[in-house]
Design a protein around this motif. Structure first.
Motif: not given
Length: 195
Positions: A53-58, A68-76, A105-107
């Motif tokens: 889940k994106n929120t938990l992963t953030k 910093e490495q994941f902030r923009e990539l956690l969409e969808g 898809v590799i983000k």
């Protein structure tokens, strides 16, 4: 999801971030459960593939210091391959699966603390495995050592050959030096007037 479950999920993700060599974020929208199982099997021991889940992963990424490495990539819809073994093998596994199943898809992600986009991860997958690279390095080093040994062995051999050639030249030069010395004496005897 209950608060205790969220805290446990965040702690597990944080542990995965901290204990892995890297993480590759993917989008899995449209893949079946069977396809995800196949991907996990293909990755084997090199990576742990988890739907997150994106929120938990953030939150977990923030706690682990990799937000910093994941902030923009956690969409969808997101899934992460936590790399625990050879990063090249894991990248190859993901790339090959994505070729066969275009819905994966590799983000992007990070490897050894360095942020990487999807193109860099694909280039990483083009490298040979760690074992192959080490074998090539060992072969090159062995070849260099063999060349050095041959060079060091050639020096005394060449010195011995040079000494032998010099000895032969002196012997040949000594015989020819004696012959001309005798020849003028013989000529002088021939030229002497007969009495």
């Amino acid at each position: 999801m209950a608060k205790a479950e969220k805290a446990a999920a965040i702690a597990e993700l944080k542990n995965d971030f901290e204990s892995s060599n890297g993480a590759v974020l993917t989008e899995y929208r449209g893949l079946t459960v069977a396809q995800l199982k196949e991907l996990r099997t293909n990755l084997g021991e090199t990576a742990k593939f988890a739907v997150v889940k994106n929120t938990l992963t953030k939150r977990a990424a923030n706690e682990a210091g990799v937000d910093e490495q994941f902030r923009e990539l956690l969409e969808g819809p997101s899934a992460i391959a936590f790399v625990r073994g050879d990063v090249v093998e894991a990248a190859k596994g993901l790339r090959d699966f994505a070729k066969a199943n275009p819905l994966l898809v590799i983000k992007g992600g990070f490897i050894d603390g360095k942020s990487m986009d999807a193109a860099e991860i694909t280039r990483l997958a083009d490298l040979e495995s760690r074992e192959v690279l080490l074998a090539k390095l060992a072969g090159a080093m062995k070849g260099s050592m063999a060349n050095a040994a041959a060079l060091f062995n050639a020096l005394p051999t060449q010195a011995a050959q040079l000494a032998e050639a010099l000895r032969a030249k002196r012997e040949a030069g000594g015989e020819s030096a004696e012959a001309p010395a005798d020849a003028p004496a013989a000529e002088a005897a021939d030229e002497a007037p007969a009495e």
